[in-house]
Design a protein around this motif. Structure first.
Motif, mmCIF file in Angstrom:
data_model
loop_
_atom_site.group_PDB
_atom_site.id
_atom_site.type_symbol
_atom_site.label_atom_id
_atom_site.label_comp_id
_atom_site.label_asym_id
_atom_site.label_seq_id
_atom_site.Cartn_x
_atom_site.Cartn_y
_atom_site.Cartn_z
ATOM 1 N N UNK A 1 -101.668 48.449 109.844
ATOM 2 C CA UNK A 1 -101.654 47.396 108.825
ATOM 3 C C UNK A 1 -101.278 46.032 109.394
ATOM 4 N N UNK A 2 -100.987 45.971 110.683
ATOM 5 C CA UNK A 2 -100.537 44.721 111.307
ATOM 6 C C UNK A 2 -101.670 43.713 111.402
ATOM 7 N N UNK A 3 -101.427 42.508 110.911
ATOM 8 C CA UNK A 3 -102.403 41.418 110.980
ATOM 9 C C UNK A 3 -101.871 40.346 111.933
ATOM 10 N N UNK A 4 -102.452 40.296 113.101
ATOM 11 C CA UNK A 4 -101.983 39.402 114.158
ATOM 12 C C UNK A 4 -101.993 37.942 113.730
ATOM 13 N N UNK A 5 -103.075 37.503 113.111
ATOM 14 C CA UNK A 5 -103.196 36.096 112.725
ATOM 15 C C UNK A 5 -102.150 35.707 111.686
#
Length: 315
Positions: free
Chosen positions: A117-121
């Motif tokens: 679920x990690x969103x880098x941006x």
């Protein structure tokens, strides 16, 4: 964004009458969760804050989303889980001391947050990450998510604050809790333990020794919360005690530590002296204990300035 955080939010039902929870007939609805408390607190001060989590596809999840929208917290990364429910809790009403709290959170949607679920941006768009120790105890996937987020933010050159927020009932053992919490603390820039948490995590009883334990392991600033006695801060360059604010009546202490974090971190992000940032933390903590809901007492910027200006008991 100025600050991003992540964790579990729960709908909280606060007893309308004093007494043990099993005897209460009527409750009032509110919102609970350490990280969501801080997100709300930052937003009320005018900072751009974001909160990352999962909620169930249910009425509790809808309430949380609606509440955060009203508080101007960014919820672009709050995901709706159609399989698992939103957690909730019951909190007693007390005349003195801490209230009784019972949780209904096992297997919640938030506990299934994972690295997938990690969103880098999204995280890169924030200049600071605030963490607590609670997500580390909720599930293995959430713990891995927390480690990944912290590592990413550090690599991106962002600052990280960490409030241990110990919840022994959520851990398998005290040994595991101490080991995992300290590992995350060592990788943080600012660590904010309460005095009893500091004693448990370090083995030391004096605030200065507790702070040195973390400073020697790479932390830049440690602030030990001393409740009604104020707070002690120490970095590699300065240290000192900051008195608390006098409060005529304590209604509920839950949320005071999160409010302290809001005051301290917002001050540090704005570049004010550390001592003034700690004083701001004490002020919001004092306001927090005078209301029943976890974040109900958190002030706007104007309310905070007026409280600091007119309150007695400050240095």
């Amino acid at each position: 964004m100025d600050v991003v955080t992540f964790g579990e939010a729960m709908v909280m039902f606060i007893a309308n009458e004093v007494g043990p929870l099993h005897s209460v007939r009527c409750f009032s609805r509110s919102l609970a969760g350490a990280e969501v408390n801080t997100a709300i607190g930052f937003a009320r001060l005018g900072l751009k804050s974001g909160w990352v989590s999962k909620v169930g596809d249910d009425i509790f999840g809808k309430y949380i989303i609606q509440h955060l929208q009203q508080e101007n917290v960014n919820i672009d990364q709050v995901m709706i889980d159609k399989k698992f429910p939103t957690g909730f809790q019951l909190k007693s009403k007390v005349m003195n001391g801490d209230p009784e709290v019972q949780y209904f959170r096992k297997g919640s949607a938030a506990s299934h947050l994972s690295i997938d679920d990690f969103d880098e941006a999204y995280f890169r768009s924030a200049r600071h990450l605030h963490m607590t120790g609670i997500p580390l105890a909720l599930s293995n996937s959430m713990r891995e998510f927390a480690k990944h987020v912290q590592s990413f933010m550090k690599m991106e050159g962002k600052t990280v604050s960490f409030d241990p927020n110990l919840r022994p009932s959520l851990w398998k053992s005290h040994k595991e809790m101490r080991k995992v919490i300290n590992k995350i603390a060592f990788e943080s820039d600012f660590v904010l333990p309460g005095i009893q948490e500091g004693e448990f995590l370090t083995g030391f009883t004096q605030p200065s020794d507790i702070a040195s334990f973390y400073l020697e392991r790479g932390v830049k600033l440690v602030v030990v919360k001393l409740g009604s006695e104020g707070a002690f801060y120490k970095s590699h360059n300065e240290e000192g005690y900051v008195n608390s604010y006098k409060v005529s009546k304590v209604i509920d202490t839950v949320g005071a530590g999160d409010g302290f974090a809001v005051g301290l971190v917002s001050g540090l992000l704005e570049g004010i002296p550390v001592r003034e940032a700690v004083l701001r933390g004490n002020a919001i903590g004092a306001l927090a204990v005078q209301s029943a809901g976890d974040s109900d007492g958190y002030p706007t910027r104007t309310e905070l300035e007026q409280f600091i200006k007119h309150s007695v008991g400050r240095e």
